[in-house]
Design a protein around this motif. Structure first.
Motif, PDB file in Angstrom:
ATOM      1  N   THR A 157      -3.403  -5.370   7.149  1.00 47.12           N
ATOM      2  CA  THR A 157      -3.603  -6.817   7.239  1.00 47.12           C
ATOM      3  C   THR A 157      -2.476  -7.571   6.527  1.00 47.12           C
ATOM      4  OG1 THR A 157      -5.992  -6.489   7.310  1.00 47.12           O
ATOM      5  CG2 THR A 157      -5.212  -8.694   6.765  1.00 47.12           C
ATOM      6  N   LEU A 158      -2.194  -7.177   5.290  1.00 49.99           N
ATOM      7  CA  LEU A 158      -1.155  -7.874   4.524  1.00 49.99           C
ATOM      8  C   LEU A 158       0.239  -7.620   5.100  1.00 49.99           C
ATOM      9  CD1 LEU A 158      -2.500  -7.285   0.917  1.00 49.99           C
ATOM     10  CD2 LEU A 158      -2.619  -9.373   2.284  1.00 49.99           C
ATOM     11  N   ALA A 159       0.484  -6.413   5.600  1.00 43.96           N
ATOM     12  CA  ALA A 159       1.786  -6.119   6.198  1.00 43.96           C
ATOM     13  C   ALA A 159       1.988  -6.925   7.476  1.00 43.96           C
ATOM     14  CB  ALA A 159       1.906  -4.625   6.484  1.00 43.96           C
ATOM     15  N   ASN A 160       0.924  -7.156   8.204  1.00 43.81           N
ATOM     16  CA  ASN A 160       1.048  -7.962   9.418  1.00 43.81           C
ATOM     17  C   ASN A 160       1.275  -9.435   9.075  1.00 43.81           C
ATOM     18  OD1 ASN A 160       1.210  -7.626  12.190  1.00 43.81           O
ATOM     19  ND2 ASN A 160      -0.865  -8.346  12.526  1.00 43.81           N
ATOM     20  N   ILE A 161       0.617  -9.925   8.023  1.00 46.64           N
ATOM     21  CA  ILE A 161       0.845 -11.305   7.587  1.00 46.64           C
ATOM     22  C   ILE A 161       2.282 -11.482   7.114  1.00 46.64           C
ATOM     23  CG2 ILE A 161       0.260 -12.988   5.793  1.00 46.64           C
ATOM     24  CD1 ILE A 161      -2.630 -11.954   5.950  1.00 46.64           C
ATOM     25  N   ALA A 162       2.798 -10.499   6.390  1.00 44.53           N
ATOM     26  CA  ALA A 162       4.158 -10.576   5.844  1.00 44.53           C
ATOM     27  C   ALA A 162       5.225 -10.314   6.899  1.00 44.53           C
ATOM     28  CB  ALA A 162       4.316  -9.582   4.695  1.00 44.53           C
ATOM     29  N   GLY A 163       4.831  -9.859   8.072  1.00 39.39           N
ATOM     30  CA  GLY A 163       5.792  -9.599   9.129  1.00 39.39           C
ATOM     31  C   GLY A 163       6.416  -8.220   9.060  1.00 39.39           C
ATOM     32  N   ILE A 164       5.877  -7.342   8.228  1.00 35.53           N
ATOM     33  CA  ILE A 164       6.409  -5.987   8.119  1.00 35.53           C
ATOM     34  C   ILE A 164       6.070  -5.189   9.382  1.00 35.53           C
ATOM     35  CG2 ILE A 164       6.297  -3.829   6.802  1.00 35.53           C
ATOM     36  CD1 ILE A 164       5.683  -5.567   4.322  1.00 35.53           C
ATOM     37  N   THR A 165       4.866  -5.361   9.872  1.00 35.50           N
ATOM     38  CA  THR A 165       4.446  -4.691  11.110  1.00 35.50           C
ATOM     39  C   THR A 165       4.286  -5.731  12.201  1.00 35.50           C
ATOM     40  OG1 THR A 165       2.105  -4.891  10.575  1.00 35.50           O
ATOM     41  CG2 THR A 165       3.212  -2.886   9.857  1.00 35.50           C
ATOM     42  N   GLN A 166       4.310  -5.281  13.419  1.00 35.08           N
ATOM     43  CA  GLN A 166       4.145  -6.170  14.564  1.00 35.08           C
ATOM     44  C   GLN A 166       2.916  -5.772  15.387  1.00 35.08           C
ATOM     45  OE1 GLN A 166       6.055  -8.869  15.034  1.00 35.08           O
ATOM     46  NE2 GLN A 166       7.098  -8.329  13.131  1.00 35.08           N
TER      47      GLN A 166
END
Length: 72
Positions: A22-31
């Protein structure tokens, strides 16, 4: 020398992985699509719900209840 028991709580690890996604998607790390992350959380919720129901059912089956002996 005493042996130490190592216990790994799989459900906590899966929850931590969900927060990372969830946090990685918010930060743009994952797509990843948000639907995939939502489905992950819903599956975890479903597993927790089923485990709770099974635990409660087993508790009802194995509980002795109150005093069933009657008057003595």
């Amino acid at each position: 020398m005493k042996n130490k028991e190592i216990s790994i709580d799989v459900f906590s690890i899966l929850t931590s992985a969900g927060w990372f996604l969830t946090l990685a998607n918010i930060a743009g790390i994952t797509q990843l699509p948000w639907a995939n992350i939502l489905n992950y959380w819903l599956v975890l919720f479903g597993i927790g719900l089923i485990m709770g129901i099974v635990t409660a059912t087993i508790g009802l089956w194995t509980s002795k209840g109150g005093d069933k002996g009657g008057e003595k």
